[in-house]
Write a protein that holds these residues in place. Structure first.
Motif, mmCIF file in Angstrom:
data_model
loop_
_atom_site.group_PDB
_atom_site.id
_atom_site.type_symbol
_atom_site.label_atom_id
_atom_site.label_comp_id
_atom_site.label_asym_id
_atom_site.label_seq_id
_atom_site.Cartn_x
_atom_site.Cartn_y
_atom_site.Cartn_z
ATOM 1 N N LYS A 182 0.836 -1.204 0.000
ATOM 2 C CA LYS A 182 0.000 0.000 0.000
ATOM 3 C C LYS A 182 0.869 1.252 0.000
ATOM 4 O O LYS A 182 0.614 2.223 -0.724
ATOM 5 N N VAL A 183 1.910 1.233 0.845
ATOM 6 C CA VAL A 183 2.788 2.404 0.979
ATOM 7 C C VAL A 183 3.493 2.724 -0.334
ATOM 8 O O VAL A 183 3.609 3.893 -0.733
ATOM 9 N N LYS B 257 -2.633 0.968 -6.102
ATOM 10 C CA LYS B 257 -3.060 2.002 -7.044
ATOM 11 C C LYS B 257 -2.629 1.653 -8.464
ATOM 12 O O LYS B 257 -3.348 1.900 -9.426
ATOM 13 N N LEU B 258 -1.427 1.045 -8.576
ATOM 14 C CA LEU B 258 -0.910 0.659 -9.886
ATOM 15 C C LEU B 258 -1.804 -0.411 -10.518
ATOM 16 O O LEU B 258 -2.137 -0.339 -11.704
ATOM 17 N N ILE B 259 -2.200 -1.396 -9.705
ATOM 18 C CA ILE B 259 -3.100 -2.445 -10.196
ATOM 19 C C ILE B 259 -4.434 -1.839 -10.615
ATOM 20 O O ILE B 259 -5.013 -2.205 -11.640
ATOM 21 N N GLY B 260 -4.917 -0.909 -9.812
ATOM 22 C CA GLY B 260 -6.178 -0.245 -10.115
ATOM 23 C C GLY B 260 -6.143 0.472 -11.456
ATOM 24 O O GLY B 260 -7.068 0.367 -12.265
ATOM 25 N N LYS B 261 -5.063 1.223 -11.701
ATOM 26 C CA LYS B 261 -4.934 1.947 -12.962
ATOM 27 C C LYS B 261 -4.845 0.993 -14.144
ATOM 28 O O LYS B 261 -5.390 1.263 -15.223
ATOM 29 N N GLY C 53 -12.702 -3.468 -4.272
ATOM 30 C CA GLY C 53 -13.007 -4.860 -3.971
ATOM 31 C C GLY C 53 -11.977 -5.818 -4.544
ATOM 32 O O GLY C 53 -11.596 -6.797 -3.902
ATOM 33 N N ILE C 54 -11.504 -5.531 -5.759
ATOM 34 C CA ILE C 54 -10.510 -6.397 -6.397
ATOM 35 C C ILE C 54 -9.221 -6.424 -5.590
ATOM 36 O O ILE C 54 -8.607 -7.478 -5.403
ATOM 37 N N THR C 55 -8.791 -5.276 -5.100
ATOM 38 C CA THR C 55 -7.523 -5.208 -4.379
ATOM 39 C C THR C 55 -7.644 -5.513 -2.895
ATOM 40 O O THR C 55 -6.798 -6.195 -2.317
ATOM 41 N N LEU C 56 -8.725 -5.048 -2.256
ATOM 42 C CA LEU C 56 -8.849 -5.177 -0.802
ATOM 43 C C LEU C 56 -9.780 -6.300 -0.350
ATOM 44 O O LEU C 56 -9.602 -6.842 0.742
ATOM 45 N N GLY C 57 -10.777 -6.635 -1.166
ATOM 46 C CA GLY C 57 -11.676 -7.710 -0.753
ATOM 47 C C GLY C 57 -13.123 -7.396 -1.040
ATOM 48 O O GLY C 57 -13.525 -6.233 -1.143
ATOM 49 N N LEU C 58 -13.930 -8.455 -1.157
ATOM 50 C CA LEU C 58 -15.348 -8.311 -1.470
ATOM 51 C C LEU C 58 -16.097 -7.553 -0.384
ATOM 52 O O LEU C 58 -17.026 -6.796 -0.660
#
Length: 320
Positions: A195-196, A201-205, A227-232
């Motif tokens: 996260k730091v 954010k990179l995956i999100g973009k 949801g994809i990165t942190l969870g449903l």
């Protein structure tokens, strides 16, 4: 310095809270599985589900592992796996991981989907059916290419004698529970570091353009990425809130929740499955590609149906 101390403090506190929550489920599960095993339940269930496991190239005993993941959670299924002590190849560990990643914690996560207006039968069909389809595809691919046939290197190895006494068994379980806490610490520490440095954010973009291609609106895209990165629970909860407020169209909610069912906690769950020796490319890129393609097909097929039929069979509006 204060930020570093706060970082480590947050990691330990989060790890403790997560571990305590999991222990409340895992400890009863361990005891039930032990009783089930002592009375021959594992052998009976394995023989019952054996044809299904054979079709995806897994030992019949893996049926109870996947069932535990579906009915309870991933951690509990790993405890069952360790107690069964059945050797696997990397290919088999990757297939089992894929089954678990796509279909786990179904009572809770199906309930979340239902609150967003998605029908229960659709969630079960897509997640369980999708998981089994991916397992079958992977098995065919591995058999055709003879890939990943080396023994899986499981970080979490069973301890104790082959046929331990009840006392030795109990001590072994205590050791495993301590190891769970260690694994969770490492996992949460790694997640916080990612996260730091901005990996989430990179995956999100990177995924954002693909979500637009699936027909997910701009309003729903950001929540889906969470949801994809942190969870449903995170992304789904936010989507439910927006659905109830009527801020996002029901069809967008349907597509987003369907995708999240197949593709959530992309970082955390992937790291967790590496513990049992799964292949990273399979459980990360393979899962990602499969989910995007399947939901893309579903999204395109849904457009062929009129709004009334679509809403009748797949979802309903939950706007207040």
């Amino acid at each position: 310095m204060n930020k570093v101390v706060a970082f480590f403090k947050r990691t330990v506190v989060d790890s403790f809270n997560v571990s305590m929550t999991l222990y409340k489920v895992m400890i009863p599960t361990i005891i039930v599985v032990k009783i089930f095993q002592e009375f021959g339940g594992v052998v009976w269930f394995s023989s019952l589900i054996s044809p299904l496991m054979d079709a995806v190239g897994l030992p019949s005993e893996m049926g109870i592992v996947w069932a535990t993941a579906m009915l309870i959670n991933i951690y509990s299924s790993l405890v069952v796996l360790i107690n069964l002590d059945v050797p696997m190849t990397v290919a088999q560990a990757s297939i089992l991981s894929s089954l678990i990643l796509l279909a786990h914690s179904m009572p809770i996560e199906t309930g979340l989907a239902k609150k967003s207006g998605i029908s229960i039968w659709w969630t079960l069909l897509v997640r369980v059916g999708g998981a089994y389809l991916l397992g079958w595809i992977l098995n065919q691919l591995y058999m055709a290419t003879d890939a990943l046939q080396q023994p899986a290197n499981m970080v979490w190895q069973p301890s104790g004698t082959a046929d331990p006494s009840l006392l030795n068994w109990a001590l072994t379980q205590v050791q495993n529970l301590v190891l769970v806490f260690v694994i969770i610490n490492v996992l949460i520490f790694t997640l916080n570091v990612l996260k730091v440095i901005g990996v989430e954010k990179l995956i999100g973009k990177a995924l954002s353009p693909f979500l637009r291609l699936l027909g997910i609106s701009k309003e729903a895209t950001n929540l889906t990425l969470i949801g994809i990165t942190l969870g449903l629970s995170y992304g789904g909860g936010l989507l439910i809130n927006e659905a109830q407020k009527g801020h996002i169209a029901p069809r967008d909610i349907f597509t987003a929740i369907t995708l999240l069912g197949l593709l959530h906690s992309l970082i955390e769950d992937t790291l967790l499955m590496l513990v049992i020796g799964a292949d990273f490319n399979t459980i990360f890129w393979g899962r990602l590609l499969f989910a995007l393609v399947l939901v893309g097909i579903i999204s395109r097929a849904a457009k062929l149906l009129d709004g009334g039929s679509y809403e009748k069979y797949f979802y309903r509006s939950v706007a207040n």
